[in-house]
Design an enzyme around this catalytic site. Structure first.
Site, PDB file in Angstrom:
ATOM      1  CB  SER A   9      -0.891   0.006   1.241  1.00 28.68           C
ATOM      2  OG  SER A   9      -1.539   1.254   1.357  1.00 28.68           O
ATOM      3  CG  HIS A  33      -4.083  -1.324  -1.306  1.00 31.13           C
ATOM      4  ND1 HIS A  33      -5.270  -1.985  -1.530  1.00 31.13           N
ATOM      5  CD2 HIS A  33      -4.346  -0.421  -0.328  1.00 31.13           C
ATOM      6  CE1 HIS A  33      -6.210  -1.514  -0.723  1.00 31.13           C
ATOM      7  NE2 HIS A  33      -5.671  -0.551   0.018  1.00 31.13           N
ATOM      8  CG  ASP A  35      -5.027   3.023   0.979  1.00 26.93           C
ATOM      9  OD1 ASP A  35      -5.996   2.253   0.850  1.00 26.93           O
ATOM     10  OD2 ASP A  35      -3.978   2.712   1.576  1.00 26.93           O
ATOM     11  CG  MET A  37      -7.809   7.883   2.439  1.00 25.14           C
ATOM     12  SD  MET A  37      -7.017   7.893   4.057  1.00 25.14           S
ATOM     13  CE  MET A  37      -6.203   6.292   4.021  1.00 25.14           C
ATOM     14  CG  HIS A  66      -9.202   0.875  -0.241  1.00 24.41           C
ATOM     15  ND1 HIS A  66      -8.578   0.654   0.979  1.00 24.41           N
ATOM     16  CD2 HIS A  66     -10.534   0.912   0.037  1.00 24.41           C
ATOM     17  CE1 HIS A  66      -9.494   0.563   1.921  1.00 24.41           C
ATOM     18  NE2 HIS A  66     -10.686   0.730   1.385  1.00 24.41           N
ATOM     19  CG  MET A  68     -11.035   4.169   2.290  1.00 25.84           C
ATOM     20  SD  MET A  68      -9.507   3.996   3.196  1.00 25.84           S
ATOM     21  CE  MET A  68      -8.368   3.952   1.822  1.00 25.84           C
ATOM     22  CG  MET A 137     -11.609  -1.369   5.661  1.00 27.73           C
ATOM     23  SD  MET A 137     -10.035  -0.875   4.914  1.00 27.73           S
ATOM     24  CE  MET A 137      -9.063  -0.297   6.287  1.00 27.73           C
ATOM     25  N   GLY A 142      -8.433   5.056   7.239  1.00 29.65           N
ATOM     26  CA  GLY A 142      -7.989   6.448   7.313  1.00 29.65           C
ATOM     27  C   GLY A 142      -6.493   6.620   7.504  1.00 29.65           C
ATOM     28  CG  PHE A 143      -4.955   7.784  10.037  1.00 30.24           C
ATOM     29  CD1 PHE A 143      -4.283   8.941   9.673  1.00 30.24           C
ATOM     30  CD2 PHE A 143      -6.264   7.873  10.479  1.00 30.24           C
ATOM     31  CE1 PHE A 143      -4.913  10.182   9.765  1.00 30.24           C
ATOM     32  CE2 PHE A 143      -6.902   9.106  10.582  1.00 30.24           C
ATOM     33  CZ  PHE A 143      -6.222  10.268  10.217  1.00 30.24           C
ATOM     34  N   GLY A 144      -2.441   4.616   8.043  1.00 29.76           N
ATOM     35  CA  GLY A 144      -1.576   3.452   8.100  1.00 29.76           C
ATOM     36  C   GLY A 144      -1.018   3.299   9.512  1.00 29.76           C
ATOM     37  N   GLY A 145      -0.367   2.181   9.736  1.00 33.54           N
ATOM     38  CA  GLY A 145       0.362   1.983  10.983  1.00 33.54           C
ATOM     39  C   GLY A 145      -0.475   1.674  12.207  1.00 33.54           C
ATOM     40  CG  ASP A 175      -6.284  -2.093   3.597  1.00 35.36           C
ATOM     41  OD1 ASP A 175      -5.170  -1.905   4.084  1.00 35.36           O
ATOM     42  OD2 ASP A 175      -6.881  -1.258   2.875  1.00 35.36           O
ATOM     43  N   GLY A 176      -4.993  -3.538   6.788  1.00 39.49           N
ATOM     44  CA  GLY A 176      -4.793  -2.839   8.051  1.00 39.49           C
ATOM     45  C   GLY A 176      -4.110  -3.708   9.088  1.00 39.49           C
ATOM     46  N   GLY A 177      -2.927  -3.265   9.520  1.00 41.48           N
ATOM     47  CA  GLY A 177      -2.228  -3.975  10.592  1.00 41.48           C
ATOM     48  C   GLY A 177      -1.615  -5.294  10.164  1.00 41.48           C
ATOM     49  N   GLY A 197       1.050  -1.758   4.221  1.00 44.14           N
ATOM     50  CA  GLY A 197       1.643  -0.447   4.010  1.00 44.14           C
ATOM     51  C   GLY A 197       2.907  -0.280   4.815  1.00 44.14           C
ATOM     52  CB  SER A 198       3.531   0.715   8.316  1.00 39.17           C
ATOM     53  OG  SER A 198       2.563  -0.121   8.865  1.00 39.17           O
TER      54      SER A 198
HETATM   55  C1  DX5 Z   1      -5.919   2.409   5.755  1.00 35.29           C
HETATM   56  C2  DX5 Z   1      -5.594   1.952   4.370  1.00 35.29           C
HETATM   57  C3  DX5 Z   1      -4.549   0.903   4.285  1.00 35.29           C
HETATM   58  C4  DX5 Z   1      -3.213   1.276   4.878  1.00 35.29           C
HETATM   59  C5  DX5 Z   1      -2.766   0.093   5.685  1.00 35.29           C
HETATM   60  O1  DX5 Z   1      -7.141   3.060   5.794  1.00 35.29           O
HETATM   61  O2  DX5 Z   1      -6.738   1.462   3.686  1.00 35.29           O
HETATM   62  O3  DX5 Z   1      -4.389   0.413   2.959  1.00 35.29           O
HETATM   63  O4  DX5 Z   1      -2.228   1.580   3.935  1.00 35.29           O
HETATM   64  O5  DX5 Z   1      -1.638   0.444   6.381  1.00 35.29           O
HETATM   65  P1  DX5 Z   1      -0.872  -0.555   7.346  1.00 35.29           P
HETATM   66  O6  DX5 Z   1      -0.488  -1.754   6.528  1.00 35.29           O
HETATM   67  O7  DX5 Z   1       0.290   0.245   7.804  1.00 35.29           O
HETATM   68  O8  DX5 Z   1      -1.830  -0.920   8.459  1.00 35.29           O
HETATM   69 ZN    ZN Z   2      -6.432   0.449   1.712  1.00 36.90          ZN
END
Ligand code: DX5
Ligand code: ZN
Length: 219
Positions: A9, A33, A35, A37, A66, A68, A137, A142-145, A175-177, A197-198
Site C-alpha cells: 500500500s 494498493h 488508497d 481518501m 481503494h 475511501m 478492513m 484512514g491511516f496506516g500503521g 487491509d490494516g495492521g 503499508g507500513s
Molecule cells: C488504511 C488503508 C490501508 C493502509 C494500511 O485506511 O486502507 O491500505 O495503507 O496500512 P498498514 O499496513 O500500515 O496498516
Molecule cells: Zn487500503
C-alpha cells in the site's frame, strides 16, 4: 487466485520518491494498493486522479484502487480512465451496491467492495458472489500503521465461506495492521490478498519485507 499475495500500500511510501518506491516492489508483487481518501468518508486526505495517472506511466503493476470516499459512483469512471485495474468502494458509501459493481464491470474493471470494521459482516455477504474482490478492513480506515483488530479474523472467515460457496475465484483482501505477527492468522482465516503499508515501506528493504510477509502467510 489460490496463492497468497502481498499488495504493498503506497500510503506508507515516500511520496517524494514515489516512482522509485514502486520500482523497489515490482519484483515481488503484481499488485499495488492505492488508497484514495477524501476527508469525508475518512478523517484523512491522500491523493487522487493526477497521482494515479502519473504512476500509471511508471509501472505495469495491477492497480488496486481503494476508494475511501463518499459518492464513489461519481468517480468510478474517471478512476477507471486514470489507470485503475481494480476499483474497490465501501459498502457504507452507496445506496445500491449492485449499481456500483455493475458500473465498474461495464468499464471493464474488476469490482471490489470493502467493509468498515463497524459494519456487520452480514451486510456484505449477499454481494460476495458478484464481486471480484472483497476487502475486509482490519483497522478503522484512514491511516496506516494501526494495530490489527483481532475480531477481523471471524469476519474474514465469514467472507471466505461465502466465496467458497459461490464457487467463484474471489479475492479475499485484508487491509490494516498486516505484519509478520498477523499474516499467518489472516491467511489461515481465508484471506489470500494481504495489503501491507507500513510493514513494507517502513523497512528500508521493501522487497525483503514482502518476502518475509509471504513466508509468514504461507507458514
Ligand atoms: C488504511 C488503508 C490501508 C493502509 C494500511 O485506511 O486502507 O491500505 O495503507 O496500512 P498498514 O499496513 O500500515 O496498516
Ligand atoms: Zn487500503
Amino acid at each position: 487466485m489460490s496463492d497468497v499475495v502481498v499488495a504493498p500500500s503506497i500510503l506508507s511510501a515516500d511520496f517524494g520518491h514515489l516512482a522509485d518506491e514502486i520500482k523497489q516492489v515490482e519484483g515481488d508483487t503484481t499488485f499495488l494498493h492505492i488508497d484514495v481518501m477524501d476527508g469525508h468518508y475518512v478523517p484523512n486526505i491522500t491523493f487522487g486522479i493526477p497521482v494515479i495517472q502519473s504512476i500509471r506511466k511508471q509501472t505495469n503493476l495491477i492497480f488496486d484502487v481503494h476508494l475511501m470516499i463518499t459518492n464513489p459512483l461519481d468517480f468510478i469512471e474517471v478512476f477507471a480512465k486514470s489507470g485503475a485495474d481494480m476499483i474497490t468502494f465501501h459498502i457504507e458509501t452507496v445506496d445500491d451496491p449492485d449499481e456500483a459493481i455493475d458500473k465498474i464491470h461495464a468499464l471493464g474493471k474488476r469490482a471490489g467492495m470493502s467493509i468498515h470494521p463497524d459494519t456487520p459482516i452480514e451486510k456484505i455477504l449477499p454481494y460476495v458472489a458478484k464481486c471480484d474482490l472483497i476487502l475486509i478492513m482490519s483497522v478503522r480506515p484512514g491511516f496506516g500503521g494501526q494495530s490489527f483488530m483481532e475480531e477481523s479474523l471471524d469476519r474474514i472467515a465469514a467472507v471466505r465461506k461465502a466465496a467458497d460457496e459461490s464457487g467463484k475465484d474471489i479475492i479475499i483482501s485484508v487491509d490494516g495492521g498486516i505484519c509478520t505477527k498477523t499474516a499467518a492468522r489472516v491467511a489461515k482465516a481465508g484471506a489470500n490478498y494481504l495489503v501491507a503499508g507500513s510493514a513494507v515501506f517502513s523497512n528500508d528493504d521493501h522487497a525483503a519485507a514482502i518476502k518475509e510477509l509471504l513466508k509468514c502467510a504461507m507458514s
